[in-house]
Design a protein around this motif. Structure first.
Motif, PDB file in Angstrom:
ATOM      1  N   LEU A 429       0.898  -1.166  -0.188  1.00 19.17           N
ATOM      2  CA  LEU A 429      -0.122  -0.035   0.164  1.00 19.17           C
ATOM      3  C   LEU A 429       0.883   1.209   0.060  1.00 19.17           C
ATOM      4  O   LEU A 429       0.475   2.300  -0.780  1.00 19.17           O
ATOM      5  CB  LEU A 429      -0.804  -0.026   1.245  1.00 19.17           C
ATOM      6  N   VAL A 430       2.127   1.229   0.845  1.00 22.01           N
ATOM      7  CA  VAL A 430       2.883   2.218   0.723  1.00 22.01           C
ATOM      8  C   VAL A 430       3.518   2.746  -0.629  1.00 22.01           C
ATOM      9  O   VAL A 430       3.387   3.891  -1.234  1.00 22.01           O
ATOM     10  CB  VAL A 430       3.982   2.117   1.783  1.00 22.01           C
ATOM     11  N   SER A 431       3.833   1.669  -1.348  1.00 17.55           N
ATOM     12  CA  SER A 431       4.309   1.745  -2.623  1.00 17.55           C
ATOM     13  C   SER A 431       3.537   2.246  -3.717  1.00 17.55           C
ATOM     14  O   SER A 431       3.726   3.000  -4.540  1.00 17.55           O
ATOM     15  CB  SER A 431       4.907   0.433  -3.283  1.00 17.55           C
ATOM     16  N   GLN A 432       2.119   1.917  -3.423  1.00 16.67           N
ATOM     17  CA  GLN A 432       1.216   2.398  -4.254  1.00 16.67           C
ATOM     18  C   GLN A 432       0.725   3.990  -4.102  1.00 16.67           C
ATOM     19  O   GLN A 432       0.400   4.791  -4.883  1.00 16.67           O
ATOM     20  CB  GLN A 432      -0.265   1.345  -4.252  1.00 16.67           C
ATOM     21  N   TYR A 433       0.734   4.140  -2.733  1.00 19.54           N
ATOM     22  CA  TYR A 433       0.556   5.402  -2.416  1.00 19.54           C
ATOM     23  C   TYR A 433       1.679   6.384  -3.090  1.00 19.54           C
ATOM     24  O   TYR A 433       1.453   7.502  -3.646  1.00 19.54           O
ATOM     25  CB  TYR A 433       0.495   5.463  -0.942  1.00 19.54           C
ATOM     26  N   LEU A 434       2.889   5.873  -3.040  1.00 14.09           N
ATOM     27  CA  LEU A 434       3.907   6.573  -3.570  1.00 14.09           C
ATOM     28  C   LEU A 434       3.946   6.821  -5.165  1.00 14.09           C
ATOM     29  O   LEU A 434       4.281   7.755  -5.545  1.00 14.09           O
ATOM     30  CB  LEU A 434       5.275   6.149  -3.103  1.00 14.09           C
ATOM     31  N   THR A 435       3.286   5.916  -5.795  1.00 17.65           N
ATOM     32  CA  THR A 435       3.333   5.800  -7.128  1.00 17.65           C
ATOM     33  C   THR A 435       2.359   6.913  -7.690  1.00 17.65           C
ATOM     34  O   THR A 435       2.659   7.742  -8.470  1.00 17.65           O
ATOM     35  CB  THR A 435       2.811   4.412  -7.700  1.00 17.65           C
ATOM     36  N   ILE A 436       1.485   7.155  -6.947  1.00 15.07           N
ATOM     37  CA  ILE A 436       0.198   8.156  -7.268  1.00 15.07           C
ATOM     38  C   ILE A 436       0.711   9.559  -7.028  1.00 15.07           C
ATOM     39  O   ILE A 436       0.646  10.357  -7.855  1.00 15.07           O
ATOM     40  CB  ILE A 436      -1.315   8.036  -6.605  1.00 15.07           C
ATOM     41  N   LEU A 437       1.423   9.749  -5.811  1.00 12.12           N
ATOM     42  CA  LEU A 437       2.113  10.833  -5.318  1.00 12.12           C
ATOM     43  C   LEU A 437       2.961  11.240  -6.140  1.00 12.12           C
ATOM     44  O   LEU A 437       3.120  12.446  -6.505  1.00 12.12           O
ATOM     45  CB  LEU A 437       2.371  10.778  -3.990  1.00 12.12           C
ATOM     46  N   GLY A 438       3.950  10.075  -6.949  1.00 13.20           N
ATOM     47  CA  GLY A 438       4.975  10.639  -7.674  1.00 13.20           C
ATOM     48  C   GLY A 438       4.337  11.013  -8.939  1.00 13.20           C
ATOM     49  O   GLY A 438       4.795  12.098  -9.574  1.00 13.20           O
ATOM     50  N   SER A 439       3.262  10.364  -9.619  1.00 15.45           N
ATOM     51  CA  SER A 439       2.535  10.914 -10.690  1.00 15.45           C
ATOM     52  C   SER A 439       2.117  12.294 -10.558  1.00 15.45           C
ATOM     53  O   SER A 439       2.052  13.211 -11.562  1.00 15.45           O
ATOM     54  CB  SER A 439       1.519  10.120 -11.043  1.00 15.45           C
ATOM     55  N   LEU A 440       1.558  12.710  -9.228  1.00 19.94           N
ATOM     56  CA  LEU A 440       0.817  13.981  -8.975  1.00 19.94           C
ATOM     57  C   LEU A 440       1.945  14.850  -8.909  1.00 19.94           C
ATOM     58  O   LEU A 440       2.014  16.034  -9.368  1.00 19.94           O
ATOM     59  CB  LEU A 440       0.217  13.806  -7.741  1.00 19.94           C
TER      60      LEU A 440
END
Length: 580
Positions: A429-440
């Motif tokens: 879940l942390v990695s998925q959060y980071l991925t969306i935040l990185g794209s943002l």
């Protein structure tokens, strides 16, 4: 009664009673303790938790009057167990925890090691409590204690079995032998005696706690080892109960229903975690097989495993989502929500369904996602712990991103990431959060932050062997390198991304080719033959005896395995716009 010379209390000697009177008084109080224990169990079977707690409190006080600390600890842990099952007030649960700690700390260290049943019971209840409030950082010490106690006991039993000749018996060691028998961990001393669970079930439960704790952290090798070991032990115990191929719950003797239920519930939880590990690592065929096993066990024992129907439907949704069958996934998640009375599980399943709808990508599906997430978002602080809150913040942040509300999405996702990191430690879940935040960050023209965030996300996804999330991160990194004109990095990244896409496509193709694929994703419920009503009541009542597996374990909510390109796909030609 030989216990009279072992336990004494100064307050007893304040009275001018004769030794015979003291003997009768002590024996009467022990009888009352035993009666209180049995009455509390009967009350729990009737669902009367409040009077059960009152009865246990009376037993605790009586044990204190005769200075019997082991009995005090038995009643203290039993009260904690009931509080975990009822959970009306977290302050009451914390008070019960404190009482257990107070009594247990009054024991000498050597005494604690002798009271093996109480040690296991107390530590397991503390773990159930920590899981319930999502205090994962304070679980590890309890698991370490259980592991050490289990290994020491196994070593001791192995040593004892090698030393003793056939037919060995020694009257002086009756107490020791009774407490350390090969298949029994005595929970309470005389006159209660007995056990909470058989030793094999307790050891399996210890392994299960490690799995539930270690899986979100990516300790897959050790988790799979313990899952395999636990399943083997449970199948052997079920075989001793006459549960072999073809046997269903209608064939069970009344006396074996409760014990069969304990082992079957443990088996289902091991298989559930096996499915979760396999889906995280994109081992879809392996996940199919474990999920089919769960379904088949449920079909054979639908009454005993009634609570597992919702879990199976949820896992069917997780599987369908993982192989990009998003409409089917949302169907199964919503069915799972209908099959449980747990508000927590309902909320998790509705968030999962919303994420699947978002992945479908059309306007109608996005509207359905909002309808599911909105009500949960408004009450997300009412849940115990942060598991539901972190999931709904993830889903809501994803939906806001789709609606191009990037700043609001960033705020929600940052909050969810902080909670997930601080309380859950769920690396996927942390990695998925980071991925969306990185794209943002990339969409908001913060390239340096995007690079840092995405590298962290990729590191975690690689550790988990989470191929879909790796592809998702790599797709955003490709957009970043293209934006920055870093041709070399873009080429290298794209080549690696293509390898991962090929790998994932092969895994998905293998899953689709399996005979189990369609039967798992089809929009239908599992058909079972229910017992007659009287038999059903008998089974369900038997399952509650002795507070076997508490509701506080609940189910381990596996995070939605997102499909890379379907979730976040930046359109670099129109910065700030994205498509799903």
């Amino acid at each position: 009664m030989h216990l009279l010379c072992t336990y004494s209390c100064s307050s007893l000697h304040h009275h001018h009673d004769t030794p015979k009177t003291l003997h009768i008084s002590f024996a009467a109080k022990l009888w009352y303790c035993n009666f209180s224990s049995q009455l509390s169990t009967a009350l729990i079977i009737e669902g009367d938790y409040q009077n059960s707690l009152v009865t246990l409190e009376h037993g605790y006080n009586c044990a204190a009057e005769v200075c019997y600390p082991e009995l005090q600890m038995f009643f203290a842990t039993s009260m904690l167990h009931v509080h975990l099952m009822q959970w009306d007030d977290e302050n009451l649960v914390e008070h019960a925890i404190a009482k257990c700690d107070r009594v247990w700390e009054s024991f000498e260290p050597s005494k604690r090691q002798q009271c093996l049943g109480l040690l296991f019971y107390n530590e397991l209840l503390h773990i159930f409590y920590r899981f319930r409030i999502c205090d994962y950082k304070n679980i590890s010490p309890h698991i370490d204690k259980l592991d050490a106690a289990m290994k020491a006991d196994m070593k001791q039993m192995d040593r004892s079995s090698r030393r003793r000749p056939p037919g060995y018996n020694n009257s002086a060691s009756v107490e020791y032998d009774r407490k350390s028998s090969a298949d029994k961990i005595e929970l309470a001393p005389y006159p209660i005696d007995g056990e909470w669970l058989p030793k094999s079930a307790v050891y399996a439960l210890v392994d299960l706690m490690f799995v539930i704790f270690g899986r979100p952290k990516g300790h897959f090798k050790e988790c799979l080892k313990r899952i395999q070991s636990g399943i083997q032990v449970i199948l052997a115990e079920l075989s001793k109960l006459g549960i072999t191929d073809g046997v269903t719950e209608v064939h069970l003797q009344h006396s074996s229903i409760w014990m069969a239920g304990v082992y079957l519930m443990l088996l289902m939880q091991f298989l559930e975690n096996k499915v979760a590990v396999d889906l995280t690592r994109a081992d879809f065929v392996e996940a199919q097989e474990a999920l089919v096993q769960m379904r088949n066990w449920y079909i054979r024992f639908p009454t005993i495993l009634q609570a597992c129907e919702s879990i199976i439907e949820m896992l069917r949704g997780q599987y369908a989502h993982s192989v990009c069958c998003f409409n089917e996934a949302s169907f199964h998640f919503l069915e799972a929500a209908k099959l449980t009375e747990s508000k927590s599980v309902q909320a998790m399943c509705q968030v999962y369904a919303a994420v699947s709808y978002i992945c479908v990508g059309d306007a109608e599906s996005s509207s359905r996602a909002l309808d599911l997430i909105g009500p949960i978002y408004r009450v997300m602080d009412s849940f115990i712990g942060v598991r539901e809150k972190t999931s709904v913040l993830f889903g809501y942040g994803l939906l806001l991103t789709k609606q191009n509300n990037l700043q609001e999405a960033r705020i929600r996702l940052a909050t969810g990431l902080q909670l997930t990191h601080s309380h859950l430690g769920n690396l996927q879940l942390v990695s998925q959060y980071l991925t969306i935040l990185g794209s943002l960050a990339l969409a908001l023209r913060d390239a340096s932050q995007a690079r840092e965030i995405l590298r962290s996300a990729l590191t975690l996804a690689k550790k988990l062997n989470d191929v879909p999330t790796q592809i998702w991160v790599l797709s955003v990194l490709s957009a970043l390198y293209q934006e920055l004109g870093e041709v070399g990095n873009e080429t290298e990244n794209s080549d690696y991304q293509k390898k991962k896409i090929d790998d994932l496509q092969k895994r998905v193709a293998d899953a689709y080719a399996s005979i189990h694929h369609l039967e798992l994703i089809n929009k239908d419920k599992i058909q079972v033959q229910q017992l007659h009503e009287s038999d059903t009541k008998r089974s369900m009542a038997s399952m509650k005896v002795n507070l076997d597996i508490p509701e506080s374990i609940g189910l381990t909510a596996s995070t939605p395995v997102t499909s890379s390109s379907r979730l976040v796909d930046l359109d670099t030609g129109r910065r700030g716009k994205r498509k799903i």
